[in-house]
Scaffold this motif. Structure first.
Motif, PDB file in Angstrom:
ATOM      1  N   VAL A 143       0.834  -1.206   0.000  1.00 24.45           N
ATOM      2  CA  VAL A 143       0.000   0.000   0.000  1.00 24.45           C
ATOM      3  C   VAL A 143       0.866   1.252   0.000  1.00 24.45           C
ATOM      4  N   GLN A 144       1.867   1.284   0.848  1.00 21.85           N
ATOM      5  CA  GLN A 144       2.696   2.491   0.939  1.00 21.85           C
ATOM      6  C   GLN A 144       3.701   2.581  -0.205  1.00 21.85           C
ATOM      7  N   MET A 145       4.045   1.458  -0.823  1.00 19.69           N
ATOM      8  CA  MET A 145       4.850   1.503  -2.038  1.00 19.69           C
ATOM      9  C   MET A 145       4.077   2.209  -3.146  1.00 19.69           C
ATOM     10  N   LEU A 146       2.773   1.968  -3.189  1.00 24.36           N
ATOM     11  CA  LEU A 146       1.904   2.670  -4.138  1.00 24.36           C
ATOM     12  C   LEU A 146       1.908   4.166  -3.861  1.00 24.36           C
ATOM     13  N   GLY A 147       1.992   4.542  -2.589  1.00 29.41           N
ATOM     14  CA  GLY A 147       2.031   5.953  -2.230  1.00 29.41           C
ATOM     15  C   GLY A 147       3.237   6.665  -2.813  1.00 29.41           C
ATOM     16  N   VAL A 148       4.408   6.019  -2.796  1.00 32.60           N
ATOM     17  CA  VAL A 148       5.613   6.608  -3.393  1.00 32.60           C
ATOM     18  C   VAL A 148       5.414   6.811  -4.886  1.00 32.60           C
ATOM     19  N   PHE A 149       4.846   5.804  -5.544  1.00 30.51           N
ATOM     20  CA  PHE A 149       4.610   5.884  -6.986  1.00 30.51           C
ATOM     21  C   PHE A 149       3.667   7.043  -7.320  1.00 30.51           C
ATOM     22  N   LEU A 150       2.544   7.145  -6.628  1.00 22.48           N
ATOM     23  CA  LEU A 150       1.572   8.198  -6.905  1.00 22.48           C
ATOM     24  C   LEU A 150       2.150   9.582  -6.636  1.00 22.48           C
ATOM     25  N   ASP A 151       2.918   9.692  -5.575  1.00 21.12           N
ATOM     26  CA  ASP A 151       3.464  10.997  -5.205  1.00 21.12           C
ATOM     27  C   ASP A 151       4.439  11.529  -6.247  1.00 21.12           C
ATOM     28  N   THR A 152       5.453  10.757  -6.574  1.00 19.76           N
ATOM     29  CA  THR A 152       6.533  11.279  -7.416  1.00 19.76           C
ATOM     30  C   THR A 152       6.337  10.978  -8.895  1.00 19.76           C
ATOM     31  N   MET A 153       6.059   9.718  -9.216  1.00 18.00           N
ATOM     32  CA  MET A 153       5.941   9.356 -10.623  1.00 18.00           C
ATOM     33  C   MET A 153       4.707   9.978 -11.272  1.00 18.00           C
ATOM     34  N   VAL A 154       3.686  10.295 -10.475  1.00 14.39           N
ATOM     35  CA  VAL A 154       2.463  10.879 -11.036  1.00 14.39           C
ATOM     36  C   VAL A 154       2.383  12.373 -10.730  1.00 14.39           C
ATOM     37  N   LEU A 155       2.269  12.740  -9.452  1.00 15.95           N
ATOM     38  CA  LEU A 155       1.981  14.139  -9.114  1.00 15.95           C
ATOM     39  C   LEU A 155       3.168  15.074  -9.351  1.00 15.95           C
ATOM     40  N   CYS A 156       4.373  14.660  -8.983  1.00 16.12           N
ATOM     41  CA  CYS A 156       5.543  15.514  -9.259  1.00 16.12           C
ATOM     42  C   CYS A 156       5.762  15.679 -10.763  1.00 16.12           C
ATOM     43  N   THR A 157       5.504  14.614 -11.511  1.00 18.20           N
ATOM     44  CA  THR A 157       5.623  14.696 -12.972  1.00 18.20           C
ATOM     45  C   THR A 157       4.610  15.679 -13.543  1.00 18.20           C
ATOM     46  N   CYS A 158       3.406  15.705 -12.969  1.00 19.21           N
ATOM     47  CA  CYS A 158       2.397  16.683 -13.405  1.00 19.21           C
ATOM     48  C   CYS A 158       2.922  18.106 -13.254  1.00 19.21           C
ATOM     49  N   THR A 159       3.496  18.417 -12.099  1.00 17.61           N
ATOM     50  CA  THR A 159       4.032  19.765 -11.872  1.00 17.61           C
ATOM     51  C   THR A 159       5.181  20.064 -12.827  1.00 17.61           C
ATOM     52  N   ALA A 160       6.050  19.092 -13.031  1.00 14.32           N
ATOM     53  CA  ALA A 160       7.192  19.295 -13.926  1.00 14.32           C
ATOM     54  C   ALA A 160       6.727  19.635 -15.339  1.00 14.32           C
ATOM     55  N   PHE A 161       5.730  18.911 -15.824  1.00 12.33           N
ATOM     56  CA  PHE A 161       5.212  19.175 -17.170  1.00 12.33           C
ATOM     57  C   PHE A 161       4.570  20.560 -17.239  1.00 12.33           C
TER      58      PHE A 161
END
Length: 470
Positions: free
Chosen positions: A297-315
């Motif tokens: 569950v918390q491994m999914l949290g790392v994925f959602l935080d950086t691979m998804v949301l941080c990437t959104c901000t970067a784009f």
């Protein structure tokens, strides 16, 4: 003198010494290897664990609430202001190194969350508590090190991180609406006080309601902006990868800046290895009732935080094509980028997003530090009252402090916590591997997935009746 001390420690951890960068990368590779690259080969199973994640009990919150609580602490300033800091200081290549540390950090986050579950205890209200201080004391029998971690946690999550999140909210509102930082700081402090009065369960319920809504809204906005600028995406990706390996004119200096700022801000955002999220993991009653389930569950949290949301901000930032000074830029860079995409409404959208993102972090940070009061036998009315007063005072102070001051103190606290936690989870690797093997053996044989303390040989001791058969 205070600024000098903080500066010297940060220089050792993050600056010329770059001690933490080497440690975190090594830990990521270590746990990826020891757990057979769980973040890659068990990627689909990570999502399937969430199917029955809404069930909790009187002792623990649900796995979904634990995920949302972990995300509410993760998803905040690091995702909007932290990404802009990384790009302004390290260029587009910093985003690639954010992705690298997130991929490796998924394994590290898995390991620490499994330990948080295994070594959890019950407080005076019969509710689960836990975290690195508990698995250091119970698993390694090193109370002095557990106390050292807890003190760093109070400095970081109890005080300076919440101050930094408040600082970002007030700066964004001042930039968008010209609201004086003192007034918005007072409102933030009062609202935080109301929510944390409900304790860990109250904070978990708040996170469960707010985090999915704000995350989906932000992702949709980023997807819309990307679609509007789809012709620029190939050159953007080329820029990220070429900058990440120093293939542009600036050379080695730019490469070093990209690696340093990408990893530093990536860690600050996803918190993998910092020892924060195990507090949320320990408070859960997972389904199936096995420590490894909460690791997924918390491994999914790392994925959602950086691979998804941080990437959104970067784009959002990089597709805007706005000039950058090369000096530290925070939330205002993200606001300016959004304004370039959608006009004057952009600054208001980011102000609203960061206010929600950062405010959820403010209250989740309280919960993490509060979990450690039990360690000092202070989980009573007096102990909680004193801690709550100090926490709210720091929120109000942070709302009016300078950007560099607040980030420097947050970096120091995060770095010290991470040093202690990585040392501990490396020592506890045999227990992590035994838990991982036990879970996957049961899964392969389609056995009852419930875990009991008789299932494995673990290090140290466990709390009575938490994992026993009775």
């Amino acid at each position: 003198m205070f600024n000098l001390i903080v500066g010297n420690i940060n220089n050792l951890l993050w600056g010329n010494g770059q001690l933490l960068i080497y440690i975190l990368v090594f830990a990521g590779f270590w746990f990826s290897y020891q757990l057979r690259f769980v973040q890659f080969f068990h990627f689909r199973h990570m999502f399937s664990v969430m199917k029955n994640s809404s069930k909790g009990d009187k002792a623990g919150i649900s796995s979904f609430q634990a995920l949302c609580t972990g995300l509410s602490a993760r998803v905040g300033t690091g995702n909007l202001a932290g990404v802009s800091v990384a790009i302004s200081l390290g260029g587009a290549g910093a985003i690639f190194w954010m992705w690298v540390i997130a991929f490796l950090g998924m394994a590290t986050g898995f390991a620490e969350s499994v330990l948080g579950q295994l070594y959890k205890v019950k407080d005076e209200h019969g509710e689960y508590r836990g975290g690195p201080a508990y698995y250091i004391q119970m698993g390694l029998n090193k109370r002095w090190l557990a106390i050292a971690f807890a003190l760093c946690l109070f400095l970081g999550y109890g005080f300076s991180f919440s101050a930094m999140q408040a600082n970002t909210i007030t700066d964004a509102l001042n930039h968008a609406l010209n609201i004086p930082t003192l007034y918005s700081g007072l409102v933030i402090t009062v609202l935080a006080g109301v929510i944390v009065a409900g304790g860990f369960r109250g904070i978990a319920r708040f996170a469960e309601l707010v985090v999915p809504f704000m995350g989906i809204a932000y992702i949709l906005a980023a997807l819309l902006i990307t679609a509007m600028n789809i012709e620029l995406v190939p050159s953007l990706l080329l820029d990220i990868f070429s900058s990440a390996f120093g293939l542009q004119e600036a050379g080695a200096g730019a490469l070093g800046a990209a690696i340093k700022n990408g990893i530093q801000r990536g860690l600050y955002s996803n918190e993998a290895g910092a020892g924060s999220v195990p507090h949320a993991s320990a408070s859960a009653s997972p389904t199936p009732n096995h420590p490894v389930a909460q690791g997924y569950v918390q491994m999914l949290g790392v994925f959602l935080d950086t691979m998804v949301l941080c990437t959104c901000t970067a784009f959002i930032i990089l597709l805007a094509g706005i000039p950058m000074s090369g000096e530290m830029e925070g939330i205002r860079l993200t606001q300016d980028a959004m304004t370039a995409h959608i006009g004057d409404g952009g600054v208001y959208f980011v102000a609203a997003a960061i206010s929600l993102f950062a405010f959820t972090s403010v209250v989740a940070n309280y919960a993490y530090a509060e979990s450690n009061l039990h360690l000092f036998k202070l989980d009573n009315k007096v102990g909680r009252s004193v801690y709550t007063f100090c926490y709210l005072a720091m929120v109000l102070w942070g709302a009016n402090a300078s950007l560099n001051q607040v980030w420097a103190m947050a970096d120091m606290a995060l770095g010290l916590m991470t040093l202690v936690n990585i040392f501990a989870i490396m020592q506890l690797t045999p227990t992590i591997k035994a838990l991982f093997k036990n879970y996957n053996d049961k899964r392969a044989r389609q056995q009852n997935m419930e875990f009991t303390e008789q299932d494995i040989n673990f290090q140290g001791k466990l709390e009575d009746k938490v994992w026993s058969k009775e």
